[in-house]
Design an enzyme around this catalytic site. Sequence first.
Site, PDB file in Angstrom:
ATOM      1  N   LYS A  86      38.413  74.633 -16.777  1.00  0.00           N
ATOM      2  CA  LYS A  86      38.060  76.047 -16.548  1.00  0.00           C
ATOM      3  C   LYS A  86      36.663  76.291 -17.092  1.00  0.00           C
ATOM      4  O   LYS A  86      36.470  76.739 -18.225  1.00  0.00           O
ATOM      5  CB  LYS A  86      39.082  76.952 -17.235  1.00  0.00           C
ATOM      6  CG  LYS A  86      39.076  78.372 -16.671  1.00  0.00           C
ATOM      7  CD  LYS A  86      39.526  78.387 -15.226  1.00  0.00           C
ATOM      8  CE  LYS A  86      39.593  79.782 -14.648  1.00  0.00           C
ATOM      9  NZ  LYS A  86      39.942  79.797 -13.232  1.00  0.00           N
TER      10      LYS A  86
ATOM     11  N   SER B  84      41.846  80.261  -8.393  1.00  0.00           N
ATOM     12  CA  SER B  84      42.173  81.050  -9.583  1.00  0.00           C
ATOM     13  C   SER B  84      42.920  82.309  -9.161  1.00  0.00           C
ATOM     14  O   SER B  84      44.021  82.220  -8.641  1.00  0.00           O
ATOM     15  CB  SER B  84      40.907  81.363 -10.377  1.00  0.00           C
ATOM     16  OG  SER B  84      41.221  81.603 -11.728  1.00  0.00           O
TER      17      SER B  84
END
Length: 594
Positions: A191, A392
């Site tokens: 991430k 996401s």
Amino acid sequence: MKQFFKYTLATITGIIILALVYGIFVTLTFVGMLSMQSAPKQVEKNSVMVVKLNGAITERADDNPFAQLVNGNAENIGLDNLLAAIKNAKENENIKGIYLEAGTLSGATPAMVQEIRDALVDFKKSDKFIVAYGDNYSQGAYYLCSTADSLIINPEGNISWQGLATQTIYFKNLLEKVGVSMQVFKVGTYKSAVEPYILDDMSDANREQIETFSDEIWKEFNTAVAKSRKMKPEDLDSLTNQPLAFIKAAEYKKLHLVDKVAYSDAVPQVIANMMKCDKDDYNKAMVNDVASLESTTLKNPNGQTIAVYYATGEIVQEESTTNSFSAEEMIVGEKVIKDLKELADDDDIKAVVLRVNSPGGSAFASEQIWHQVKNIKAKKPIIVSMGGYAASGGYYISCAADWIVAEPTTLTGSIGIFGMFPEASELINDKLGLKFATVKTHEYGDFGDISRPMNDNERTALQAYINNGYELFTKRCADGRGISQDSIKVIGEGRVWTGVHAKKIGLVDQLGSLDDAIAVAKKKIKVDECTVKTYPEKTDFFTNLLEKAQPSSYADAELKENLGDFYLMFSSMKNIQSKDKVQAALPYYLRFNL
């Protein structure tokens, strides 16, 4: 003095007359544009459809009358319009072929151009022709134009076929110079949305995932072009290590990259030869006109309706947070929730196809939209069609669907959560010479104060909050996909996957286009044909005129046109203060040299 008044009166009269003439001209122009909008479209016999591959590509066509009046060269290529036009051109007996005019594409994702290319390949199954010409071919334009039966380049033109490059800008050193740092909380090794604010170079994990999905996308592109040009994929790929953009046009023909080297005035004769007529005996049809034609195969004996709902752009919760250049590039949670609830409650809608093209955004808004997807699923089938991005938060709102269809080059996954909070004590205290004195009644009374760094208790509480968000996200994915939560965490970690890879690991069900997703929906409701309606409904001409004839809207169109792939990054930086502090968003805004 008499002469002065005489000339002054004449000047004022002239100005009034000029204003009246101009007003009449503008009115007639608007009336003409309106009549063109409402007039039934027809295609003349022996027509070729002209497709100009120049300008910004968006998910849906957006007619901007103001831009059309001020700058006739500004192009906004609506993916929906272009795909509809290619499909109609295949069916319409008056259209004999397609002419592709290469230019520079901006804002195009790999999945967008792949969907267009697949439509062009399908068009050729009708035994109709495609001719392509370019003064210069950008990589994306060449990828599309390689489908042509006759591929032509200007004698002084060039072709960009050089492979993909993805670039990330790092702000850490700049922030340090002004005395600002970012306090970061995240879950997920990959991430890397936070990396530009805390690192000055790419992490090994981020580099690994970018190399993997870039190689997979390039393989799709290279294999497709090689097949069209009747070359071996390895031979075509080897050419990317040569400076192709700087060789003579005649060399492109020797390398089998083009069929003909000629100036643009030779194109009409090439098209005429394809149509077996004189070069003055064929007609031209434009994309918007062909897109508006009714399909000749449309039959709906059962009266069944499928809704296609477009969810495009960054995910935010409220309209007030969309202080970007264009709210239409946002998925506004409160609006999407309302729209999806109406589709769920509408008994005339038998199935919903959710078209997702989003890099994610607000984790809170993503959860609320996920809830409405579940609500639809309890009442009728809901299928997801993934566009360029469904990553996401974009994956969050997709994972509960009955079936997920993605393009091979769609970027998806990125299952992870992060939060960023600025801290500017150095800027405030040392550089500006300011000092804050705080009085508070409770320990967390001044939480979020940028004039000081967070203390250990605040950091612990925030990291726990982010961890809980990740637990919820992975549970939603696990429940939706029928995979254990532990398995989701293994393929999560914020990692971005292509559609090809996502299918292998169970994040999507099928590789294909929006049409394929609609076909799945038809199968779910057990019909062969049905009515397909798109939502949110597009605004009418006059509403669009009032909304678009604004300087800010025109500036937005110009920025998209000129900034190209940098536009999303610029827009995101502008809105960083208004975003939710906890995000489920793609690690970066990707720039592909298409």
